[in-house]
Motif scaffolding. Structure first.
Motif, short mmCIF file in Angstrom:
data_model
loop_
_atom_site.label_atom_id
_atom_site.label_comp_id
_atom_site.label_asym_id
_atom_site.label_seq_id
_atom_site.Cartn_x
_atom_site.Cartn_y
_atom_site.Cartn_z
N PHE A 112 0.70 20.07 7.47
CA PHE A 112 -0.05 19.02 6.81
C PHE A 112 -1.37 18.83 7.53
O PHE A 112 -1.53 19.24 8.66
N ASP A 113 -2.31 18.20 6.86
CA ASP A 113 -3.61 17.91 7.44
C ASP A 113 -3.53 16.53 8.12
O ASP A 113 -3.30 15.53 7.44
N PRO A 114 -3.71 16.44 9.44
CA PRO A 114 -3.60 15.16 10.14
C PRO A 114 -4.55 14.10 9.60
O PRO A 114 -4.20 12.93 9.52
N LYS A 115 -5.75 14.48 9.22
CA LYS A 115 -6.71 13.50 8.69
C LYS A 115 -6.22 12.93 7.36
O LYS A 115 -6.32 11.74 7.11
N GLU A 116 -5.69 13.80 6.51
CA GLU A 116 -5.19 13.35 5.22
C GLU A 116 -3.97 12.43 5.41
O GLU A 116 -3.83 11.42 4.71
N SER A 117 -3.11 12.75 6.34
CA SER A 117 -1.95 11.90 6.61
C SER A 117 -2.39 10.52 7.09
O SER A 117 -1.83 9.50 6.68
N ARG A 118 -3.39 10.47 7.93
CA ARG A 118 -3.89 9.19 8.42
C ARG A 118 -4.47 8.37 7.26
O ARG A 118 -4.24 7.17 7.16
N ARG A 119 -5.22 9.02 6.37
CA ARG A 119 -5.78 8.33 5.21
C ARG A 119 -4.67 7.75 4.33
O ARG A 119 -4.76 6.61 3.87
N ARG A 120 -3.61 8.53 4.10
CA ARG A 120 -2.51 8.05 3.27
C ARG A 120 -1.81 6.85 3.91
O ARG A 120 -1.46 5.90 3.21
N ARG A 121 -1.61 6.90 5.22
CA ARG A 121 -0.98 5.77 5.91
C ARG A 121 -1.85 4.52 5.81
O ARG A 121 -1.35 3.42 5.57
N ALA A 122 -3.15 4.68 5.98
CA ALA A 122 -4.07 3.54 5.89
C ALA A 122 -4.07 2.97 4.47
O ALA A 122 -4.02 1.75 4.30
N ASP A 123 -4.08 3.83 3.46
CA ASP A 123 -4.03 3.36 2.07
C ASP A 123 -2.73 2.61 1.80
O ASP A 123 -2.71 1.58 1.14
N HIS A 124 -1.64 3.13 2.32
CA HIS A 124 -0.34 2.49 2.14
C HIS A 124 -0.33 1.10 2.76
O HIS A 124 0.14 0.14 2.16
N ARG A 125 -0.89 0.99 3.97
CA ARG A 125 -0.94 -0.33 4.64
C ARG A 125 -1.81 -1.30 3.85
O ARG A 125 -1.47 -2.47 3.71
N ARG A 126 -2.94 -0.81 3.33
CA ARG A 126 -3.82 -1.68 2.55
C ARG A 126 -3.13 -2.18 1.29
O ARG A 126 -3.20 -3.35 0.96
N SER A 127 -2.45 -1.29 0.58
CA SER A 127 -1.78 -1.71 -0.65
C SER A 127 -0.61 -2.65 -0.34
O SER A 127 -0.37 -3.61 -1.07
N LYS A 128 0.08 -2.43 0.74
CA LYS A 128 1.18 -3.31 1.14
C LYS A 128 0.65 -4.70 1.49
O LYS A 128 1.22 -5.71 1.11
N THR A 129 -0.48 -4.74 2.18
CA THR A 129 -1.10 -6.02 2.55
C THR A 129 -1.56 -6.76 1.30
O THR A 129 -1.37 -7.96 1.18
N ALA A 130 -2.14 -6.04 0.34
CA ALA A 130 -2.62 -6.66 -0.89
C ALA A 130 -1.45 -7.25 -1.70
O ALA A 130 -1.56 -8.33 -2.26
N ARG A 131 -0.33 -6.57 -1.72
CA ARG A 131 0.84 -7.07 -2.45
C ARG A 131 1.41 -8.31 -1.80
O ARG A 131 1.93 -9.20 -2.47
#
Length: 115
Positions: free
Chosen positions: A86-105
């Motif tokens: 996997f691409d480490p940068k892409e994994s970090r982006r996905r984790r950050a997006d997941h945290r943002r969406s979780k926070t918004a919910r």
């Protein structure tokens, strides 16, 4: 008493290649002036993995990239690297997006840049 010739000094070196769920590991005895290329040849890596080109992804000693002509020391671990699954940068982006969406919910707002 007969003097027996002493054996030539040798190095004990470990050659390893990690695959998902499996580690290929060989310990080889080499002359004191042996190189990383010598260790790979003595380990039988080319026969075990004929399609893998070890220098394409890199080879190292204890996590530090090295060259084929690098000299070895007793107890060295020669590591044959493989491509990332996997691409480490892409994994970090996905984790950050997941945290943002979780926070918004949850209705909480975090300051920008803090994850």
């Amino acid at each position: 008493m007969v003097n027996e010739p002493s054996a030539a000094p040798q190095l004990s070196v470990c050659v390893c290649y990690a695959l998902p769920g499996h580690v290929w590991l060989r310990e080889v005895m080499l002359p004191v002036d042996a190189t990383v290329a010598d260790a790979l040849a003595a380990s039988g890596f080319a026969q075990a993995f004929p399609v893998v080109k070890p220098w394409e992804r890199g080879v190292g000693i204890f996590g530090r990239a090295t060259e084929p002509q690098a000299r070895l020391a007793d107890g060295d671990r020669v590591e044959i690297y493989r491509g990332l699954s996997f691409d480490p940068k892409e994994s970090r982006r996905r984790r950050a997006d997941h945290r943002r969406s979780k926070t918004a919910r949850n209705g909480r707002v975090r300051p920008a840049g803090l994850f």
